[in-house]
Design an enzyme around this catalytic site. Structure first.
Site, short mmCIF file in Angstrom:
data_model
loop_
_atom_site.label_atom_id
_atom_site.label_comp_id
_atom_site.label_asym_id
_atom_site.label_seq_id
_atom_site.Cartn_x
_atom_site.Cartn_y
_atom_site.Cartn_z
CB CYS A 150 -0.92 -0.01 1.21
SG CYS A 150 -2.13 -1.35 1.21
CD GLN A 171 -3.63 6.13 4.83
OE1 GLN A 171 -4.03 7.29 4.80
NE2 GLN A 171 -2.42 5.80 5.30
CG ASP A 172 -9.25 1.34 6.58
OD1 ASP A 172 -9.82 2.37 7.01
OD2 ASP A 172 -9.52 0.20 6.98
CG ASN A 222 0.32 3.97 6.82
OD1 ASN A 222 -0.67 3.73 6.12
ND2 ASN A 222 1.06 2.99 7.32
#
Length: 282
Positions: free
Chosen positions: A157, A185-186, A194
């Site tokens: 990701c 991205q969630d 992150n």
């Protein structure tokens, strides 16, 4: 108030108010009960964090700085792809019976490549260039290796970091800036996690290369909020915001490979309550 909170709230409001729903599309992610996990998403979200002004940990809820640092070091320092080398359980669902997540993340950073200066992996190449050729426009990593995707249990990701060094007028030290590129991205579960991870990485690299920290720019191609997360996000962004915490990094460490999770600390970190039992799409 925390600039990170303001950035997070503005991003979430933009996604909820102006995003596009994937409901009805053929989507890969699903909930543990087998139901398709739809999202509201925005394309091309760009957030900027000036690390010289504050550490970008949101105060709306707590971000576990030691745990997220450990995961970052698992990838960047240990260059591991095995969950047995990691204390947290965030990768467990992607691991095989031996604990491996395949040729993903840390594995790719540990692969050595031939350069004019000799054999190095991507992390050592970054450190070499920051110390020996800091104004190069070619200081970057990339773990989205197409030939190995079929052997990854999860496609990366956060897949690329680009480093750029500047020198402000009158400063005796150089300033380290970076761009984090993320394909997806969630937002609820992973955004500030992150951001904090890579903010710590920039701080660590700046310290071992005798530089100051500058900007971290976070580029997200598909920034999304899952359908079952919407009420949680709506409640979260209405919470009180507090002052940004102070960041402490052990000043004695001058070798990137000597850092541990205990060498980072957030001081005066006041937050709202943690959100528990967040449903996770797989």
């Amino acid at each position: 108030m925390s600039l990170a909170d303001q950035t997070f709230v503005a991003m979430c409001k933009d996604i909820l108010e102006n995003g596009v729903s994937t409901e009805g599309e053929k989507v890969r992610p699903h909930w543990p009960d087998g139901t398709s996990a739809y999202t509201i998403k925005k394309f091309g979200v760009v957030n900027r964090y000036d690390l010289s002004k504050e550490f970008p940990a949101i105060t709306l809820r707590k971000t576990a700085i030691k745990t997220c640092t450990e995961e970052m070091l698992w990838i960047w320092q240990r260059k591991s792809n095995n969950i047995h080398d990691l204390k947290s359980t965030v990768w467990d669902e992607w691991a095989d019976e031996n604990g491996s997540i395949g040729k993903a993340y840390g594995y790719q950073l540990g692969v050595k490549h031939q350069y004019k200066e000799g054999m190095m992996d991507q992390v050592d190449r970054v450190i070499y260039d920051l110390k020996n050729n800091p104004f190069s426009r070619r200081i970057l990593t990339n773990i989205y290796v197409h030939e190995d995707l079929h052997e990854m249990n999860l496609y990366p990701c956060a897949y690329s970091m680009t480093f750029n060094v500047t020198q402000k007028k009158g400063d005796d030290k150089l300033t380290l800036n970076a761009i984090l590129n993320q394909r997806s991205q969630d937002i609820l579960t992973a955004n500030n996690w992150n951001v904090c991870q890579y903010a710590v990485l920039v701080h660590m690299l700046a310290q071992v290369c005798d530089m100051k920290v500058g900007e971290l720019v976070h580029v997200i191609a598909d920034a999304h909020i899952y359908d079952r997360h919407i009420p949680l996000v709506e409640e979260l962004i209405k919470r009180p915001q507090y002052k940004a915490p102070k960041f402490w990094l052990n000043p004695e460490i001058k070798d990137f490979y000597k850092f541990t999770r205990d060498d980072v600390k957030l001081i005066d970190y006041e937050t709202g309550p943690q959100i528990t039992d967040i449903p996770v799409a797989i």
